[in-house]
Design a protein around this motif. Sequence first.
Motif, short mmCIF file in Angstrom:
data_model
loop_
_atom_site.label_atom_id
_atom_site.label_comp_id
_atom_site.label_asym_id
_atom_site.label_seq_id
_atom_site.Cartn_x
_atom_site.Cartn_y
_atom_site.Cartn_z
N ARG A 47 4.87 57.55 -52.68
CA ARG A 47 5.16 58.29 -53.92
C ARG A 47 5.13 57.38 -55.14
NH1 ARG A 47 10.28 57.79 -54.20
NH2 ARG A 47 9.85 56.33 -55.91
N ALA A 48 5.60 56.14 -54.96
CA ALA A 48 5.63 55.18 -56.07
C ALA A 48 4.26 54.60 -56.38
CB ALA A 48 6.61 54.06 -55.74
N GLY A 49 3.27 54.89 -55.52
CA GLY A 49 1.92 54.39 -55.76
C GLY A 49 1.57 53.16 -54.98
N ASN A 50 2.45 52.75 -54.07
CA ASN A 50 2.18 51.61 -53.21
C ASN A 50 1.61 52.12 -51.90
OD1 ASN A 50 2.13 49.37 -51.59
ND2 ASN A 50 4.28 48.81 -51.87
N GLY A 51 0.29 52.10 -51.80
CA GLY A 51 -0.36 52.69 -50.63
C GLY A 51 -0.14 51.93 -49.35
N ILE A 52 0.25 50.65 -49.40
CA ILE A 52 0.51 49.81 -48.23
C ILE A 52 -0.50 50.06 -47.11
CG2 ILE A 52 2.94 49.37 -48.68
CD1 ILE A 52 3.59 51.64 -46.69
N GLY A 53 -1.77 50.06 -47.49
CA GLY A 53 -2.79 50.26 -46.48
C GLY A 53 -3.10 51.71 -46.19
N ARG A 54 -2.33 52.63 -46.77
CA ARG A 54 -2.57 54.04 -46.55
C ARG A 54 -2.50 54.77 -47.88
NH1 ARG A 54 1.61 57.03 -42.90
NH2 ARG A 54 2.21 58.16 -44.78
#
Length: 321
Positions: A47-54
């Motif tokens: 939600r915060a925009g940190n895709g962490i690889g996804r």
Amino acid sequence: MRAVVADRPGPPDVLRPTTLPDPVPGAGHVRVAVEATAITFVDTMLRAGNGIGRPVRFPVVLGNGVGGVVDAVGADVDRTWLGALVVTATGGTGGYASAALADVADLHRVPRGLDVRDATALLADGRTAVGLHEAAAIQRGEVVVVSAAAGGVGTLLVQLATASGAQVVALAGSAPKLEQARELGAATTLNYREHDWPDRLDAVAPDGVDVVFDGVGAELTTELAARVRRGGRYLPHGAAGGRWGDLDAPRLADRGVAVIPLDTIGGTPSELFRLVERALELGAGGALRPVVGQTFPLERAAEAHAAIQARTTIGKTLLLP
């Protein structure tokens, strides 16, 4: 259907309730009338925009784990699934809604003796905890540290490690969370927000610890990794502290310490499926009790995200459509 949408990345208040058309299952898929949706820490990062690889594409309906009754099936799907009470992944998104689509291959029937809320709480966290526990191969009498011990995964790891005969040291950041860990079987509880917790850990385990399940990361990782003795195992699985901790795997290997990354747990879809089934089996048999610490109505998903980010939640957080 009712749903919660994030139109853009941002803080919790980008989550807004809305109404969307009912989804229609295509080939190989079913529709679930959702009774509970699991929120994960990963959801808050996405939600915060940190895709962490996804990475996700906005606008998006978050949520990758739901429980409920199958009320529609694709034309090629066995109709005996209709009316089945299931828990399932949703393919990464789509769970913050009153109806969700799922691949029939991802469906798990909720076993007798387990209600749908507890089964939903065990879907992702149970799979992770069981996989980590198996990989750690805990021996009776070993000293096992569980950080983030009052979280969804941590509460399960405390139970699993205790059942294996370990001396469990639970780390958490508040008195209520430490009390929860004690109730689940932790022999020692330490508040990692207090400056002297490393000294207190040394007093409990002067010769070092055997296993660390690290769900916090950040600065805790350095302190904990230094205390794992030869033959020990370090299993990082979360970043509740805001970032993953820094681990020098080669140096740890020189000390005889194995680092077991989370991405090595359940390396195939069939193995992930097995781990969920095992978690549900343990839950139905009473050997594993998910802690559903708080629930929120679907429309209050933003409040749920804010509570998780503030780290005031205990156990699993569910949305109830």
